[in-house]
Each structure stands twice: as structure tokens, then as C-alpha cells.
Design an enzyme around this catalytic site. Structure first.
Site, mmCIF file in Angstrom:
data_model
loop_
_atom_site.group_PDB
_atom_site.id
_atom_site.type_symbol
_atom_site.label_atom_id
_atom_site.label_comp_id
_atom_site.label_asym_id
_atom_site.label_seq_id
_atom_site.Cartn_x
_atom_site.Cartn_y
_atom_site.Cartn_z
ATOM 1 N N ASP A 1 -9.315 2.837 1.921
ATOM 2 C CA ASP A 1 -9.732 1.288 2.383
ATOM 3 C C ASP A 1 -10.960 1.205 3.011
ATOM 4 O O ASP A 1 -11.741 2.334 3.500
ATOM 5 C CB ASP A 1 -8.902 0.764 3.238
ATOM 6 C CG ASP A 1 -7.460 0.450 2.587
ATOM 7 O OD1 ASP A 1 -7.175 0.308 1.367
ATOM 8 O OD2 ASP A 1 -6.371 0.477 3.422
ATOM 9 N N ASP B 1 -6.474 -3.951 -3.280
ATOM 10 C CA ASP B 1 -5.734 -4.936 -2.463
ATOM 11 C C ASP B 1 -6.057 -6.234 -2.626
ATOM 12 O O ASP B 1 -5.594 -7.329 -2.970
ATOM 13 C CB ASP B 1 -6.020 -4.804 -0.982
ATOM 14 C CG ASP B 1 -5.534 -3.408 -0.636
ATOM 15 O OD1 ASP B 1 -4.557 -2.948 -1.230
ATOM 16 O OD2 ASP B 1 -5.937 -2.964 0.461
#
Length: 171
Positions: A121, A143
Site C-alpha cells: 500500500d 483498492d
């Protein structure tokens, strides 16, 4: 059963989401060489931060063990299979694209688990004032695809109707 006539836009959304997500991750990890915990400020409200997510969305259900990580991979495989079945039967182009975005994001994050043992991330939105601070979860482009796909499904279910449905049937 024959595939949906809307299968192609869904598959294009899946491949585009997967390619953009994985290309950005390779760029950040291999070219930029960002390391765990390192922060690169892009805007006053946006940083690139290397964070390894060992759980699922928003860091829930953290799994540090190899068995736990593979359980999450198997869960992703099952979820993508279910989404693929739904995509095969999609009744509208919007549904197909939404499902493609969700599946592409799920495959991208699942691929991270296989390659790295965790999901990479990078994006960290934040707002800081003299008296208040807000920090959003660190996330990645997979995401973004998943959230955009879910938003499209919600939009379609609330406002889009179904092909051939009358206005009174949607009320």
C-alpha cells in the site's frame, strides 16, 4: 450458458486495473526503491508511504503466518471466481465494468500476497490543521478499483435500474 454480451468491457476493466496496479507497485518498489515506513510528500494532503498490509481491507484480520496468508489468498481466489461467474452473466455494461474493477483489484492484491507475502500500500491522504488532524487508511490502486467498482454497483442498484425495466418498476 453463453457469456454476457457485456463481458468484454468487464474483462477490459479487470485487465486495466490489474496492469495499472501492478505497474505502479513495481515502479515504487523497484524504480523508486521506497522502503517500509518511508514517506514521500506529493501534496500537502497526499503522501506516498510504503506500508505492508498483512490483513484484508483497512488492515483487518492481520495474518503474519504463512498459513494465514495462504488462507487469505484462497479467500481471494474464491471471491474472484464468484465475481467472474457474476461477470459472465452481467446484465448491463455498468455491472460488467464494476465487476471487472473489483476483480482486477482483488487479483492485484492477491498477486501481492503471492509475490511479497503482504499487500503493498502506498497512498496516504491526510489533513492537518492547528486544531484537527485526519488520516485515511493507506491504500493502493487495486483498492481504488475495488471501491470504484462497489460504488458503480451501488449507483446502478439505486439509480440505474435494469435493462428493460420500466420507471415504475424502479420506484
Amino acid at each position: 450458458m453463453t457469456p454476457s454480451p457485456h463481458l468484454r468491457p468487464g474483462l477490459l476493466a479487470l485487465v486495466a486495473t490489474l496492469v495499472v496496479d501492478q505497474a505502479f507497485k513495481v515502479f515504487m518498489l523497484q524504480v523508486v526503491g521506497i522502503t517500509s515506513g518511508q514517506t514521500i510528500t506529493i501534496l500537502p494532503v497526499l503522501d506516498l508511504v510504503m506500508a505492508w498490509n498483512y490483513g484484508v481491507s483497512f488492515g483487518m484480520f492481520q495474518q503474519d503466518s504463512l498459513l494465514g496468508q495462504w488462507a487469505l489468498v484462497l479467500f481471494k481466489v474464491a471471491a474472484v471466481a464468484l465475481i467472474g461467474w457474476w461477470l459472465w452473466r452481467a446484465e448491463s455494461p455498468m455491472t460488467a465494468v464494476a465487476l471487472g474493477l473489483i476483480a482486477g483489484g482483488a487479483v492485484g492484491n492477491g498477486l501481492d500476497r503471492v509475490l511479497y507475502g503482504a499487500v503493498a500500500d502506498f497512498f496516504a491522504f491526510h489533513i492537518t490543521t492547528a486544531s484537527w488532524q485526519f488520516q485515511w487508511y493507506v491504500f493502493n490502486l487495486a483498492d481504488v478499483g475495488i471501491v470504484a467498482g462497489v460504488a458503480l454497483l451501488l449507483y446502478e442498484s439505486l439509480f440505474g435500474g435494469r435493462p428493460g425495466a420500466s420507471k415504475s418498476a424502479r420506484s
